[in-house]
Design a protein around this motif. Sequence first.
Motif, mmCIF file in Angstrom:
data_model
loop_
_atom_site.group_PDB
_atom_site.id
_atom_site.type_symbol
_atom_site.label_atom_id
_atom_site.label_comp_id
_atom_site.label_asym_id
_atom_site.label_seq_id
_atom_site.Cartn_x
_atom_site.Cartn_y
_atom_site.Cartn_z
ATOM 1 N N CYS A 70 22.929 34.720 55.356
ATOM 2 C CA CYS A 70 23.873 33.990 54.514
ATOM 3 C C CYS A 70 23.870 34.484 53.073
ATOM 4 O O CYS A 70 24.879 34.375 52.384
ATOM 5 C CB CYS A 70 23.559 32.498 54.565
ATOM 6 S SG CYS A 70 23.908 31.755 56.168
ATOM 7 N N SER A 71 22.736 35.023 52.611
ATOM 8 C CA SER A 71 22.721 35.587 51.260
ATOM 9 C C SER A 71 23.634 36.802 51.165
ATOM 10 O O SER A 71 24.287 37.023 50.141
ATOM 11 C CB SER A 71 21.292 35.967 50.860
ATOM 12 O OG SER A 71 20.490 34.829 50.700
ATOM 13 N N SER A 72 23.691 37.601 52.237
ATOM 14 C CA SER A 72 24.625 38.736 52.262
ATOM 15 C C SER A 72 26.063 38.243 52.226
ATOM 16 O O SER A 72 26.916 38.815 51.538
ATOM 17 C CB SER A 72 24.391 39.580 53.517
ATOM 18 O OG SER A 72 23.122 40.185 53.496
ATOM 19 N N ILE A 73 26.331 37.172 52.986
ATOM 20 C CA ILE A 73 27.680 36.590 52.973
ATOM 21 C C ILE A 73 28.034 36.133 51.569
ATOM 22 O O ILE A 73 29.118 36.432 51.037
ATOM 23 C CB ILE A 73 27.770 35.411 53.958
ATOM 24 C CG1 ILE A 73 27.579 35.878 55.407
ATOM 25 C CG2 ILE A 73 29.091 34.672 53.785
ATOM 26 C CD1 ILE A 73 28.757 36.594 56.009
ATOM 27 N N PHE A 74 27.120 35.383 50.934
ATOM 28 C CA PHE A 74 27.409 34.855 49.598
ATOM 29 C C PHE A 74 27.602 35.978 48.586
ATOM 30 O O PHE A 74 28.526 35.943 47.769
ATOM 31 C CB PHE A 74 26.290 33.930 49.143
ATOM 32 C CG PHE A 74 26.487 33.403 47.747
ATOM 33 C CD1 PHE A 74 27.378 32.364 47.512
ATOM 34 C CD2 PHE A 74 25.824 33.960 46.669
ATOM 35 C CE1 PHE A 74 27.590 31.887 46.230
ATOM 36 C CE2 PHE A 74 26.018 33.493 45.388
ATOM 37 C CZ PHE A 74 26.905 32.445 45.162
ATOM 38 N N SER A 75 26.721 36.969 48.624
ATOM 39 C CA SER A 75 26.798 38.072 47.668
ATOM 40 C C SER A 75 28.114 38.825 47.790
ATOM 41 O O SER A 75 28.757 39.159 46.790
ATOM 42 C CB SER A 75 25.617 39.018 47.876
ATOM 43 O OG SER A 75 25.621 40.057 46.931
ATOM 44 N N THR A 76 28.532 39.098 49.033
ATOM 45 C CA THR A 76 29.777 39.841 49.229
ATOM 46 C C THR A 76 30.997 38.975 48.910
ATOM 47 O O THR A 76 31.992 39.481 48.375
ATOM 48 C CB THR A 76 29.866 40.358 50.670
ATOM 49 O OG1 THR A 76 29.684 39.279 51.592
ATOM 50 C CG2 THR A 76 28.791 41.394 50.934
ATOM 51 N N LEU A 77 30.921 37.680 49.207
ATOM 52 C CA LEU A 77 32.013 36.787 48.818
ATOM 53 C C LEU A 77 32.189 36.783 47.305
ATOM 54 O O LEU A 77 33.316 36.864 46.802
ATOM 55 C CB LEU A 77 31.726 35.366 49.293
ATOM 56 C CG LEU A 77 32.426 34.849 50.547
ATOM 57 C CD1 LEU A 77 32.019 33.407 50.815
ATOM 58 C CD2 LEU A 77 33.930 34.962 50.443
ATOM 59 N N ALA A 78 31.063 36.663 46.588
ATOM 60 C CA ALA A 78 31.136 36.671 45.124
ATOM 61 C C ALA A 78 31.780 37.964 44.631
ATOM 62 O O ALA A 78 32.575 37.954 43.685
ATOM 63 C CB ALA A 78 29.737 36.508 44.530
ATOM 64 N N MET A 79 31.465 39.070 45.295
ATOM 65 C CA MET A 79 32.011 40.356 44.869
ATOM 66 C C MET A 79 33.515 40.457 45.108
ATOM 67 O O MET A 79 34.262 40.931 44.245
ATOM 68 C CB MET A 79 31.297 41.497 45.587
ATOM 69 C CG MET A 79 31.861 42.873 45.263
ATOM 70 S SD MET A 79 30.879 44.222 45.946
ATOM 71 C CE MET A 79 29.538 44.287 44.775
#
Length: 590
Positions: free
Chosen positions: A246-255
């Motif tokens: 989920c951290s990968s999801i959040f990081s890429t969403l933010a990007m």
Amino acid sequence: MSHQSDTIHLPCGQMRGQGLGSQGIHTRPLEMMLHLRQTIEKHIMQLVTRHQQQDLVLGDQRHHQATGEQEALLDNLVSQLISLLRSGATGGLGLQPSYPALDVRGDVGGGQEAQSSGQPDQPVHQLKDPEVTFVSQHLSNRGIEISASYQANLQDYRIYQADKYHEDTNPLGFINLGISENKLCLDLMTERLSQSDMNITEDVLLQYSDWSGQPFLWEEVARFLTYYCKVPAQLDPENVVVLNGCSSIFSTLAMVLCDPGEALLTPTPFYGGFVFSSQLYSKVELILVHLDSESTDANPHPFKLTVDKLEQALLEATLRSSGWALLPLRGAGSGDLGQCSQQGVVRGLVLINPQNPLGDVYCRDSLKEYLEFAKRYNLHVIMDEIYMLSVFDESITFHSILSMESLPDPNRTHVIWGTSKDFGISGFRFGVLYTHNKEVASAVSSFGYLHGVSGIIQYKLCRLLQDREWIDGVYLPTYRSRLQRAHRYITRKLKALGIPFLNHGSGLYVWINLKVYLDPCTFEEELLLCPRFLDNKLILSRGKTYMCKEPGWFCTVFADRPSAMYWFYQVLEEQKWGLRVKQPESAQKE
């Protein structure tokens, strides 16, 4: 986990901190000393070279400037080393607690003011906490910033991984009550994942797949979320993206939703990993919406998020982005305008439901208010629902935003979920994004090139999620029963100790108030309490790592080892004794 009495007795003849100092946890001072030696050698060589090159192009002024910069760097390094060794001596074991290194906006070591103006080939990165400095001869400024942030925020976790508690092989290892990891049903998960239907290896699973995941997994995730989120209509598998956590999801969403320097609103306290995730790739700021722990007539619930607080935070962030902010000036009222630093445009709102670390579950009406607020200002909403199956209080109903008949702004509403918490398989590294916006889904899925999930894991997850009979009949009843029992145990012990806490019915943690053990009640004293826990091989997360605006709050996870309460009690008794000694000394000085 059941005990006859709430009184806590310590086992005789066993000290968890014994022998800890001999385990070689002094790498930072050694590294700093090595770098200091290298810098001194370079400084001496430069002095020699200066005398040899007096007739060359560089003038005396340039020589003096270069030498002065080297001397300033040497002075900086020596000061850091002295400070580090002093703090190690007072801590008793040379262990440094993790430093969040965050300012009030959630910056992780960002800002050019944090960079040294010294040697160009030896940049010094100074984090917000003056005790944490990262020096490198080889990294770029960006590399220094990332590495310094990692070292500052995850130091305790690395200590834990190097000496992890195990009931049989390492009974005196570290128990981590600060990381939200579900270990309550490892027996059930191990048994289920070992069954024959899980152990299939086919050619297609050993090859590259679609970057957004295998189609069979999209379809199963869509069915799973439709069922457990109580969605009115079947979700579209084409809107599912899976990445490695989920951290990968959040990081890429933010990007993909924000440009560098732009911002997301988030209420505090909140999961501090979002700070690191938002900065790692995209350098997205987090605008903190500070919630109050005190109950009032207007706000009867502690740490209650209201639309008024969101409106105020957005207004101040908008003013800051244009160079102005509602800041109290000397001799002026709190509503007067004062100039301050620039801050990025707000692009979205981040919410966690059930909330981490408070354990609160948003009601349907509150969710609707938050979503309507976001629509008024064209903000994206990132809703993290990773604890959606971890609501163990039967009087509380979890409402996913996917269950709403109509979303105020579906194209700007994005849901994150994963199996790390609800199923206790964080090692699988699996996170899900569901969004109605196919452009967002496509952009995030492109990061599967770097953050994809292995084909074998995707197959096992598909089999797990489609086994509705086992999930509903075996796993969830057992899991929620064990959550209730563990929560009841730890809250009973906290009551016996007279420690205030938030009593909510979800998640893997309890938000506790240790202000009475801090004198004075400051973030500095909060930080000094952490080494006491480390001395007893316990790791807790202090409130500052969750961006809490009030010192004295800690988060303790109850989904691990209940026996850790013995050592928790010992630390607080030591701290209480230290305060008794400290108070007469303070009185004498006065």
